[in-house]
Motif scaffolding. Structure first.
Motif, PDB file in Angstrom:
ATOM      1  N   GLY A   1       0.755  -1.233   0.066  1.00 33.94           N
ATOM      2  CA  GLY A   1       0.052  -0.130   0.013  1.00 33.94           C
ATOM      3  C   GLY A   1       0.905   1.260  -0.030  1.00 33.94           C
ATOM      4  N   THR A   2       2.096   1.055   0.628  1.00 30.65           N
ATOM      5  CA  THR A   2       2.902   2.310   0.877  1.00 30.65           C
ATOM      6  C   THR A   2       3.566   2.622  -0.510  1.00 30.65           C
ATOM      7  N   LEU A   3       3.769   1.651  -1.274  1.00 30.06           N
ATOM      8  CA  LEU A   3       4.392   1.467  -2.349  1.00 30.06           C
ATOM      9  C   LEU A   3       3.695   2.000  -3.466  1.00 30.06           C
ATOM     10  N   ALA A   4       2.244   1.683  -3.380  1.00 26.41           N
ATOM     11  CA  ALA A   4       1.209   2.230  -4.346  1.00 26.41           C
ATOM     12  C   ALA A   4       1.011   3.853  -4.305  1.00 26.41           C
ATOM     13  N   GLN A   5       1.307   4.472  -3.317  1.00 21.29           N
ATOM     14  CA  GLN A   5       1.162   5.871  -3.136  1.00 21.29           C
ATOM     15  C   GLN A   5       2.082   6.685  -4.136  1.00 21.29           C
ATOM     16  N   ALA A   6       3.295   5.987  -4.553  1.00 18.09           N
ATOM     17  CA  ALA A   6       4.078   6.469  -5.698  1.00 18.09           C
ATOM     18  C   ALA A   6       3.301   6.524  -6.715  1.00 18.09           C
ATOM     19  N   PRO A   7       2.912   5.704  -7.457  1.00 22.16           N
ATOM     20  CA  PRO A   7       2.025   5.906  -8.802  1.00 22.16           C
ATOM     21  C   PRO A   7       0.732   6.875  -8.439  1.00 22.16           C
ATOM     22  N   LEU A   8       0.188   6.812  -7.289  1.00 18.56           N
ATOM     23  CA  LEU A   8      -0.743   7.549  -7.027  1.00 18.56           C
ATOM     24  C   LEU A   8      -0.195   9.461  -7.204  1.00 18.56           C
ATOM     25  N   GLY A   9       0.711   9.501  -6.376  1.00 15.54           N
ATOM     26  CA  GLY A   9       1.460  10.822  -6.600  1.00 15.54           C
ATOM     27  C   GLY A   9       1.756  11.286  -7.823  1.00 15.54           C
ATOM     28  N   TYR A  10       2.403  10.253  -8.982  1.00 15.97           N
ATOM     29  CA  TYR A  10       2.499  10.705 -10.248  1.00 15.97           C
ATOM     30  C   TYR A  10       1.197  11.086 -10.908  1.00 15.97           C
ATOM     31  N   LEU A  11       0.163  10.227 -10.665  1.00 17.75           N
ATOM     32  CA  LEU A  11      -1.414  10.577 -11.144  1.00 17.75           C
ATOM     33  C   LEU A  11      -1.469  11.987 -10.781  1.00 17.75           C
ATOM     34  N   ALA A  12      -1.519  12.089  -9.566  1.00 18.97           N
ATOM     35  CA  ALA A  12      -2.083  13.582  -9.160  1.00 18.97           C
ATOM     36  C   ALA A  12      -1.242  14.623  -9.780  1.00 18.97           C
ATOM     37  N   VAL A  13      -0.016  14.681  -9.896  1.00 20.12           N
ATOM     38  CA  VAL A  13       0.771  15.581 -10.688  1.00 20.12           C
ATOM     39  C   VAL A  13       0.452  15.644 -12.145  1.00 20.12           C
ATOM     40  N   HIS A  14       0.340  14.501 -12.766  1.00 16.24           N
ATOM     41  CA  HIS A  14       0.105  14.579 -14.475  1.00 16.24           C
ATOM     42  C   HIS A  14      -1.506  14.758 -14.615  1.00 16.24           C
TER      43      HIS A  14
ATOM     44  N   MET B   1      -4.520   7.127   5.148  1.00 12.51           N
ATOM     45  CA  MET B   1      -5.379   6.701   6.322  1.00 12.51           C
ATOM     46  C   MET B   1      -5.704   5.208   6.869  1.00 12.51           C
ATOM     47  N   ALA B   2      -5.758   4.579   5.464  1.00 16.77           N
ATOM     48  CA  ALA B   2      -6.191   3.219   5.726  1.00 16.77           C
ATOM     49  C   ALA B   2      -4.762   2.502   6.130  1.00 16.77           C
ATOM     50  N   LEU B   3      -3.467   3.044   5.520  1.00 17.10           N
ATOM     51  CA  LEU B   3      -2.264   2.571   5.901  1.00 17.10           C
ATOM     52  C   LEU B   3      -1.743   2.724   7.317  1.00 17.10           C
ATOM     53  N   LEU B   4      -2.517   3.942   7.643  1.00 16.29           N
ATOM     54  CA  LEU B   4      -2.286   4.386   9.053  1.00 16.29           C
ATOM     55  C   LEU B   4      -2.891   3.592  10.103  1.00 16.29           C
ATOM     56  N   ALA B   5      -4.121   3.042   9.865  1.00 15.53           N
ATOM     57  CA  ALA B   5      -4.930   2.266  10.412  1.00 15.53           C
ATOM     58  C   ALA B   5      -4.243   0.836  10.578  1.00 15.53           C
ATOM     59  N   GLY B   6      -3.770   0.432   9.388  1.00 18.75           N
ATOM     60  CA  GLY B   6      -2.973  -0.900   9.332  1.00 18.75           C
ATOM     61  C   GLY B   6      -1.875  -0.966  10.417  1.00 18.75           C
ATOM     62  N   ALA B   7      -1.278  -0.152  10.507  1.00 15.19           N
ATOM     63  CA  ALA B   7       0.061   0.282  10.959  1.00 15.19           C
ATOM     64  C   ALA B   7      -0.157   0.293  12.506  1.00 15.19           C
ATOM     65  N   VAL B   8      -1.351   0.627  12.882  1.00 19.43           N
ATOM     66  CA  VAL B   8      -1.982   0.898  14.401  1.00 19.43           C
ATOM     67  C   VAL B   8      -2.191  -0.852  14.700  1.00 19.43           C
ATOM     68  N   VAL B   9      -2.786  -1.467  13.829  1.00 23.78           N
ATOM     69  CA  VAL B   9      -3.244  -2.982  14.195  1.00 23.78           C
ATOM     70  C   VAL B   9      -1.913  -3.812  14.328  1.00 23.78           C
ATOM     71  N   LEU B  10      -0.710  -3.489  13.365  1.00 19.01           N
ATOM     72  CA  LEU B  10       0.301  -4.203  13.419  1.00 19.01           C
ATOM     73  C   LEU B  10       1.071  -3.936  14.578  1.00 19.01           C
TER      74      LEU B  10
END
Length: 307
Positions: A109-122, A138-147
């Motif tokens: 999920g964290t890695l998926a943020q990179a292409p999302l950032g690319y799409l946001a700019v382009h 926010m979803a990743l933050l929740a997962g990190a709390v559970v972990l």
């Protein structure tokens, strides 16, 4: 090759060390939410028009502070990816870890943020892409709390849930209400003045005023449902004081967040207040996920009664 494999299998990471690592990852994932919000509220979303470098032929920022803010967020994103990757790899060397799949899922999920950032700019900060960027954070933050709580349970032991099933189910409904609240907040931002692109033409969602009313209604539903759960816990607080204290912490931060939201609305959304508002929203969400997780899968360290 077989000897190397055997040596790797014998490597073990202590639950205490892994718990510390999960806390570092959790803090980094919260921080990237705040720096991402800083990019938006300072109109720095298009400070770098190229990706992953800042400008074509110039990978480092050289224009103005907008470029430095945007590129700084990208650089921090790389650090966060590295930390989450380290956590994911380390999870395979922690014997007995519950929900181990969360660690590699967080990395993906964290890695998926990179292409999302690319799409946001382009896409010139097209609002659905920007909103998805935030909600995934926010979803990743929740997962990190559970972990992190799974790591804590491995270190201190697991306790049986102390709250009745009906209350735990009500807490899940509160979490759903919080999810709706986050979504309406993202949509309100999409219709507000902080588009992220400054003078650039940036796609916006509808008009701000109706979106604010929808967001306020979501706040009310979430707050009332949380009060209901806390009311039940208050009647039994002698049995589970730490759980009740955690719920009170969620409510206290929520009250600060609500007051700040009112102030920022009446002062026409100054960006420093909006930035703090986003940071507190991430804190409320993380605390709520921790609270509900402890209700369902309590680590012994948090489920213990008064000593």
């Amino acid at each position: 090759m077989e000897a190397t494999t055997d040596r790797l299998r014998r490597i073990e990471l202590s639950p205490a060390r892994f718990f510390q690592l999960t806390l570092v990852s959790l803090g980094a994932l919260w921080l990237i939410v705040v720096t991402g919000a800083a990019v938006r509220v300072t109109d720095s979303g298009l400070g770098c028009r190229h990706w992953p470098g800042c400008e074509q032929g110039h990978p480092l920022p050289a224009k103005d502070y907008h470029a430095f803010i945007e590129f700084g967020n990208r650089a921090l994103g790389g650090v966060v990816i590295a930390l989450v990757l380290l956590t994911a790899v380390s999870s395979f060397f922690v014997p007995g870890l519950g929900r181990r799949w969360l660690a590699p899922a967080l990395f993906v999920g964290t890695l998926a943020q990179a292409p999302l950032g690319y799409l946001a700019v382009h896409s010139d900060l097209h609002w659905p892409v920007v909103a998805a960027h935030l909600l995934l954070s926010m979803a990743l933050l929740a997962g990190a709390v559970v972990l992190a709580l799974e790591a804590l349970a491995l270190r201190s032991g697991r306790a049986e849930p102390v709250a009745p099933l009906e209350l735990r189910r009500a807490a899940l409904a509160v979490t759903a209400a919080a999810g709706v609240l986050l979504a309406t907040g993202a949509l309100a931002t999409a219709g507000g003045p902080h588009s992220g692109g400054g003078a650039e033409r940036v796609d916006r969602l509808w008009r701000l005023q109706p979106l604010i009313f929808v967001h306020a209604a979501a706040v009310a539903v979430f707050a009332v449902s949380l009060v209901f759960v806390l009311g039940y816990l208050a009647s039994q607080r002698q049995r589970w004081p730490r759980l009740f204290s955690l719920g009170l912490a969620v409510f206290a931060v929520l009250l600060v967040q609500m007051a700040l939201g009112e102030v920022q609305y009446r002062t026409h959304l100054p960006w420093p207040l909006v930035l703090v508002h986003v940071g507190l929203a991430a804190a409320v969400w993380a605390l709520l996920v921790a609270f509900v997780t402890v209700l369902w899968r309590p680590p012994a360290a948090l489920a213990a009664g008064r000593t």
